[in-house]
Design a protein around this motif. Structure first.
Motif, PDB file in Angstrom:
ATOM      1  N   THR A  77     -10.020  -1.211 -16.278  1.00 43.35           N
ATOM      2  CA  THR A  77      -9.515  -2.543 -16.604  1.00 43.35           C
ATOM      3  C   THR A  77      -8.066  -2.671 -16.154  1.00 43.35           C
ATOM      4  N   LEU A  78      -7.615  -3.906 -16.034  1.00 42.53           N
ATOM      5  CA  LEU A  78      -6.235  -4.153 -15.632  1.00 42.53           C
ATOM      6  C   LEU A  78      -5.251  -3.440 -16.552  1.00 42.53           C
ATOM      7  N   GLN A  79      -5.521  -3.454 -17.845  1.00 43.97           N
ATOM      8  CA  GLN A  79      -4.632  -2.804 -18.807  1.00 43.97           C
ATOM      9  C   GLN A  79      -4.599  -1.289 -18.582  1.00 43.97           C
ATOM     10  N   ASN A  80      -5.755  -0.690 -18.308  1.00 41.44           N
ATOM     11  CA  ASN A  80      -5.797   0.745 -18.045  1.00 41.44           C
ATOM     12  C   ASN A  80      -5.111   1.090 -16.732  1.00 41.44           C
ATOM     13  N   VAL A  81      -5.286   0.237 -15.733  1.00 37.07           N
ATOM     14  CA  VAL A  81      -4.639   0.483 -14.447  1.00 37.07           C
ATOM     15  C   VAL A  81      -3.125   0.393 -14.608  1.00 37.07           C
ATOM     16  N   LYS A  82      -2.664  -0.628 -15.296  1.00 41.72           N
ATOM     17  CA  LYS A  82      -1.218  -0.819 -15.484  1.00 41.72           C
ATOM     18  C   LYS A  82      -0.590   0.370 -16.210  1.00 41.72           C
ATOM     19  N   SER A  83      -1.254   0.862 -17.236  1.00 40.54           N
ATOM     20  CA  SER A  83      -0.683   1.978 -17.998  1.00 40.54           C
ATOM     21  C   SER A  83      -0.966   3.331 -17.342  1.00 40.54           C
ATOM     22  N   GLY A  84      -1.956   3.386 -16.438  1.00 40.46           N
ATOM     23  CA  GLY A  84      -2.361   4.673 -15.890  1.00 40.46           C
ATOM     24  C   GLY A  84      -1.864   5.007 -14.507  1.00 40.46           C
ATOM     25  N   THR A  85      -1.426   4.017 -13.748  1.00 41.63           N
ATOM     26  CA  THR A  85      -0.992   4.303 -12.387  1.00 41.63           C
ATOM     27  C   THR A  85       0.397   4.939 -12.376  1.00 41.63           C
ATOM     28  N   ALA A  86       0.581   5.852 -11.443  1.00 40.01           N
ATOM     29  CA  ALA A  86       1.895   6.482 -11.262  1.00 40.01           C
ATOM     30  C   ALA A  86       2.637   5.847 -10.085  1.00 40.01           C
ATOM     31  N   LEU A  87       1.994   4.892  -9.418  1.00 38.01           N
ATOM     32  CA  LEU A  87       2.603   4.268  -8.250  1.00 38.01           C
ATOM     33  C   LEU A  87       3.616   3.209  -8.671  1.00 38.01           C
ATOM     34  N   ASP A  88       4.635   3.023  -7.836  1.00 36.45           N
ATOM     35  CA  ASP A  88       5.608   1.965  -8.070  1.00 36.45           C
ATOM     36  C   ASP A  88       4.936   0.612  -7.914  1.00 36.45           C
ATOM     37  N   ALA A  89       5.441  -0.373  -8.638  1.00 39.74           N
ATOM     38  CA  ALA A  89       4.916  -1.727  -8.519  1.00 39.74           C
ATOM     39  C   ALA A  89       5.129  -2.240  -7.098  1.00 39.74           C
ATOM     40  N   TYR A  90       4.142  -2.937  -6.593  1.00 36.43           N
ATOM     41  CA  TYR A  90       4.245  -3.491  -5.244  1.00 36.43           C
ATOM     42  C   TYR A  90       5.089  -4.757  -5.294  1.00 36.43           C
ATOM     43  N   PRO A  91       6.090  -4.870  -4.420  1.00 32.30           N
ATOM     44  CA  PRO A  91       6.936  -6.073  -4.443  1.00 32.30           C
ATOM     45  C   PRO A  91       6.146  -7.300  -4.001  1.00 32.30           C
ATOM     46  N   ASP A  92       6.288  -8.382  -4.735  1.00 30.53           N
ATOM     47  CA  ASP A  92       5.500  -9.562  -4.405  1.00 30.53           C
ATOM     48  C   ASP A  92       6.270 -10.599  -3.589  1.00 30.53           C
ATOM     49  N   GLY A  93       7.470 -10.276  -3.167  1.00 37.92           N
ATOM     50  CA  GLY A  93       8.255 -11.242  -2.426  1.00 37.92           C
ATOM     51  C   GLY A  93       8.373 -10.963  -0.937  1.00 37.92           C
ATOM     52  N   ILE A  94       7.641  -9.990  -0.424  1.00 34.36           N
ATOM     53  CA  ILE A  94       7.780  -9.670   0.992  1.00 34.36           C
ATOM     54  C   ILE A  94       6.691 -10.366   1.810  1.00 34.36           C
ATOM     55  N   LEU A  95       7.042 -10.702   3.049  1.00 39.36           N
ATOM     56  CA  LEU A  95       6.126 -11.421   3.918  1.00 39.36           C
ATOM     57  C   LEU A  95       5.946 -10.755   5.273  1.00 39.36           C
ATOM     58  N   LYS A  96       6.973 -10.151   5.795  1.00 38.66           N
ATOM     59  CA  LYS A  96       6.912  -9.605   7.144  1.00 38.66           C
ATOM     60  C   LYS A  96       5.988  -8.395   7.211  1.00 38.66           C
ATOM     61  N   THR A  97       5.226  -8.352   8.276  1.00 36.10           N
ATOM     62  CA  THR A  97       4.285  -7.261   8.487  1.00 36.10           C
ATOM     63  C   THR A  97       4.973  -5.907   8.396  1.00 36.10           C
ATOM     64  N   GLY A  98       6.118  -5.775   9.029  1.00 28.92           N
ATOM     65  CA  GLY A  98       6.834  -4.494   9.017  1.00 28.92           C
ATOM     66  C   GLY A  98       7.185  -4.026   7.619  1.00 28.92           C
ATOM     67  N   ASP A  99       7.570  -4.956   6.755  1.00 23.70           N
ATOM     68  CA  ASP A  99       7.893  -4.591   5.367  1.00 23.70           C
ATOM     69  C   ASP A  99       6.638  -4.135   4.623  1.00 23.70           C
ATOM     70  N   HIS A 100       5.535  -4.828   4.860  1.00 26.66           N
ATOM     71  CA  HIS A 100       4.274  -4.418   4.230  1.00 26.66           C
ATOM     72  C   HIS A 100       3.831  -3.047   4.736  1.00 26.66           C
ATOM     73  N   ILE A 101       4.013  -2.805   6.013  1.00 25.90           N
ATOM     74  CA  ILE A 101       3.657  -1.497   6.579  1.00 25.90           C
ATOM     75  C   ILE A 101       4.415  -0.390   5.859  1.00 25.90           C
ATOM     76  N   ARG A 102       5.712  -0.557   5.723  1.00 27.40           N
ATOM     77  CA  ARG A 102       6.529   0.469   5.048  1.00 27.40           C
ATOM     78  C   ARG A 102       6.090   0.662   3.588  1.00 27.40           C
ATOM     79  N   GLU A 103       5.906  -0.438   2.885  1.00 24.44           N
ATOM     80  CA  GLU A 103       5.534  -0.351   1.468  1.00 24.44           C
ATOM     81  C   GLU A 103       4.156   0.295   1.279  1.00 24.44           C
ATOM     82  N   LEU A 104       3.197  -0.100   2.085  1.00 22.24           N
ATOM     83  CA  LEU A 104       1.845   0.443   1.938  1.00 22.24           C
ATOM     84  C   LEU A 104       1.767   1.902   2.357  1.00 22.24           C
TER      85      LEU A 104
END
Length: 160
Positions: free
Chosen positions: A82-109
């Motif tokens: 569930t979303l609640q389990n994923v939110k509390s269980g993931t060790a990954l950093d939150a994905y930024p929701d303000g980026i648009l450029k392909t290059g920025d997404h490439i780096r983040e992903l």
């Protein structure tokens, strides 16, 4: 606890593996959502090729998450996706929701895929040491896919 569909694994190992599987499940689902966030919001050079690649990556991540969840259930556990389990269980950093450029997404992903690959490598070792080679093999297979997708995405580096 639900019914188990395995033999020759002690209860402590099973419980440890279920917890480990659910932790990696949270990361896999988190990655699916990050990849889709990038898919919906990417702009720039090679847009369509990158957009389509991200759909393929998301499909592979969903398959990984499904395999992980099913293994937890096979061991007699409950898959916690569930979303609640994923939110509390993931060790990954939150994905930024303000980026648009392909290059920025490439780096983040690429960064998140590599971090998750590292988590899978630790899980491989933990499962092997616990004597659950089937779970270790599942994590090994997933890790190979993640490494390849990190390469597919990272090799798209653009100058924008």
């Amino acid at each position: 606890m639900p019914e188990k569909y395995v033999s020759k694994l002690d209860d402590n190992t099973i419980e440890q593996m279920i917890d480990l599987l659910n932790a990696r499940l949270a990361g896999a689902i988190d990655l699916v959502l990050a990849v889709k966030q990038a898919h919906w919001n990417t702009t720039g050079k090679n847009f369509i090729a990158f957009h389509e690649l991200l759909d393929e990556v998301a499909d592979r991540l969903r398959e990984i998450s499904d395999d992980i969840a099913e293994r937890a259930v096979i061991l007699g556990g409950v898959a916690k996706g569930t979303l609640q389990n994923v939110k509390s269980g993931t060790a990954l950093d939150a994905y930024p929701d303000g980026i648009l450029k392909t290059g920025d997404h490439i780096r983040e992903l690429k960064e998140r895929l590599m971090a998750y690959g590292g988590e899978l490598r630790e899980a491989i070792n933990t499962a092997s040491e616990a004597g659950d080679e089937v779970t270790a093999d599942l994590f090994t297979s997933a890790c190979g896919i993640i490494d390849k997708d990190a390469w597919f995405i990272g090799a798209n580096a653009v100058d924008d």
